[in-house]
Design an enzyme around this catalytic site. Structure first.
Site, short mmCIF file in Angstrom:
data_model
loop_
_atom_site.label_atom_id
_atom_site.label_comp_id
_atom_site.label_asym_id
_atom_site.label_seq_id
_atom_site.Cartn_x
_atom_site.Cartn_y
_atom_site.Cartn_z
NE ARG A 188 -3.78 0.79 1.93
CZ ARG A 188 -5.01 0.97 2.43
NH1 ARG A 188 -5.19 1.74 3.47
NH2 ARG A 188 -6.04 0.37 1.89
CB CYS A 233 -13.85 1.71 0.14
SG CYS A 233 -13.40 3.45 0.31
CG HIS A 262 -8.37 0.42 -2.82
ND1 HIS A 262 -7.65 -0.71 -2.47
CD2 HIS A 262 -8.98 0.85 -1.68
CE1 HIS A 262 -7.82 -0.95 -1.18
NE2 HIS A 262 -8.61 -0.02 -0.68
CG ASP A 321 -13.36 6.83 -0.84
OD1 ASP A 321 -13.29 6.64 0.40
OD2 ASP A 321 -12.35 6.81 -1.57
NE ARG A 343 -10.10 -4.89 0.63
CZ ARG A 343 -9.35 -3.86 1.03
NH1 ARG A 343 -9.93 -2.78 1.47
NH2 ARG A 343 -8.03 -3.89 0.96
CD GLN A 362 -12.97 -1.39 -0.65
OE1 GLN A 362 -12.19 -1.40 0.26
NE2 GLN A 362 -14.21 -1.84 -0.51
N1 CP Z 1 -11.04 0.21 2.51
C1 CP Z 1 -9.77 0.12 2.93
O1 CP Z 1 -8.84 -0.11 2.15
O2 CP Z 1 -9.62 0.30 4.26
P1 CP Z 1 -8.23 0.51 5.05
O3 CP Z 1 -7.68 1.83 4.62
O4 CP Z 1 -8.60 0.45 6.49
O5 CP Z 1 -7.30 -0.61 4.66
N1 NVA Z 2 -9.76 7.12 -1.23
C1 NVA Z 2 -9.37 6.66 0.08
C2 NVA Z 2 -9.60 5.20 0.20
C3 NVA Z 2 -9.26 4.62 1.54
C4 NVA Z 2 -9.49 3.15 1.61
C5 NVA Z 2 -7.93 6.99 0.34
O1 NVA Z 2 -7.10 6.80 -0.55
O2 NVA Z 2 -7.61 7.49 1.43
#
Ligand code: CP
Ligand code: NVA
Length: 323
Positions: free
Chosen positions: A116, A278, A143, A238, A306, A146
């Site tokens: 990530r 998400c 993502h 989101d 997930r 997700q």
């Molecule tokens: N939706 C998601 O990716 O959540 P986190 O940021 O908690 O991993």
């Molecule tokens: N768009 C958000 C998604 C988090 C899971 C971010 O990147 O922070």
């Protein structure tokens, strides 16, 4: 009802990584979803499935996470393997060691890498220079894990993809980009409603439009939340400020105010529309409590999924393959 298993019975999954859903065919996606359902059912029945016995997944995080971190770590454990949490600040990558060297070194120790991070190029380079499967656990532009969980949730509730419309209301970000790709791969219509200046990146909209020619789905980007929402089967939103955009929070709060998913806006969707997010969510900003905590919300099934889709991805990439 679409039969995912029957549709992918003879199909051999040949992917080496999960970098973006654009690399996946509709059949690849169906295969992941079919495997997810199989593992989910086995898990519910307490049937062990040590497909990755003795295998290790390195999990690199340069951004925060609850769901991704916990579901990957629990998921690899349930598959008989081991998850190694690597906080960027604790490894030399955080002090400037190159992605190239990191990829080559980790490939000598582990059987897969989940990352990530901010820059999608870092994910591509991990895959390019390493020799083990790489899984994208979120970047600034994508993502994919997700969206696989979202598709599984939609499938479980609606039983199909084609003929459905997903309305995404809010920021043109990593989640909406991956939704654009995921929906148009499986033949679902997608309508994005966002404020002017916050549209998804035009290259990704073009890719989605190209996908839609073969999947016969419709793609729309509009600055009207109501127009996007009309007759939607799935309503999705989101956060208004993603990780890394904290400095813009105040201005975004002002710009996105008319795009809040509240009961009034939700009423433009179909009566049996479901709500997805998400997570993490901020009640009173992008969504009101009555919508996200209401009877049409499936956010916790979505979060649970997930775990199941990522187990399927790990099993397919690091284990048995598509056979
Ligand atoms: N939706 C998601 O990716 O959540 P986190 O940021 O908690 O991993
Ligand atoms: N768009 C958000 C998604 C988090 C899971 C971010 O990147 O922070």
């Amino acid at each position: 009802m679409l039969d995912l298993k029957a549709n992918t019975k003879e199909f051999i999954f040949k992917q080496s990584h999960l970098l973006s859903l654009q690399d996946y065919t509709k059949e690849d996606i169906y295969k992941v979803l079919a495997k997810s359902l199989e593992l989910k059912e086995e898990h519910a029945k307490n049937i062990p499935h040590p497909i990755l016995e003795g295998k290790t997944l390195a999990m690199i995080f340069t951004k925060s996470s609850t769901r991704t971190r916990v579901s990957f770590e629990v998921g690899i454990k349930q598959l008989g393997g081991y998850g190694l949490f690597l906080n960027n600040n604790d490894i030399q990558l955080g002090r400037g060691e190159s992605i190239e060297d990191t990829a080559k070194v980790l490939s000598r120790y582990v059987d897969g890498i989940m990352i990530r991070t901010y820059d999608q190029v870092d994910v591509l380079n991990l895959a390019k220079y390493g020799s083990v499967p790489v899984i994208n656990g979120l970047t600034d532009i994508y993502h994919p894990c997700q969206i696989l969980a979202d598709l599984l949730t939609i499938y479980e509730v609606k039983g199909r993809f084609s003929g459905l419309k997903l309305a995404y209301i809010g920021d043109g970000n990593n989640v909406s980009n991956s939704l654009l790709i995921g929906c148009t791969k499986v033949g679902m219509d997608i309508s994005i409603g966002c404020p002017r200046g916050y549209e998804p990146c035009s290259d990704i909209v073009s890719v989605a439009l190209e996908n839609s020619k073969t999947s016969y789905s419709k793609v729309k980007v509009t600055n009207s939340a109501i127009e996007a929402m009309k007759d939607a089967d799935i309503v999705y939103t989101d956060v208004w400020a993603s990780m890394g955009q904290e400095a813009e929070e105040a201005i975004r709060e002002r710009d996105f105010a008319p795009f809040q998913v509240n009961s009034k806006l939700f009423s433009y969707a179909k009566d049996d529309a479901i709500f997805l997010h998400c997570l993490p969510a901020y009640r009173g900003r992008e969504v009101t409590a009555e919508v996200i905590d209401g009877p049409q919300s499936y956010i916790f099934d979505e979060a649970e999924n997930r775990l199941h889709v990522q187990k399927a991805i790990m099993a397919l990439l690091m284990g048995e393959g598509g056979s």
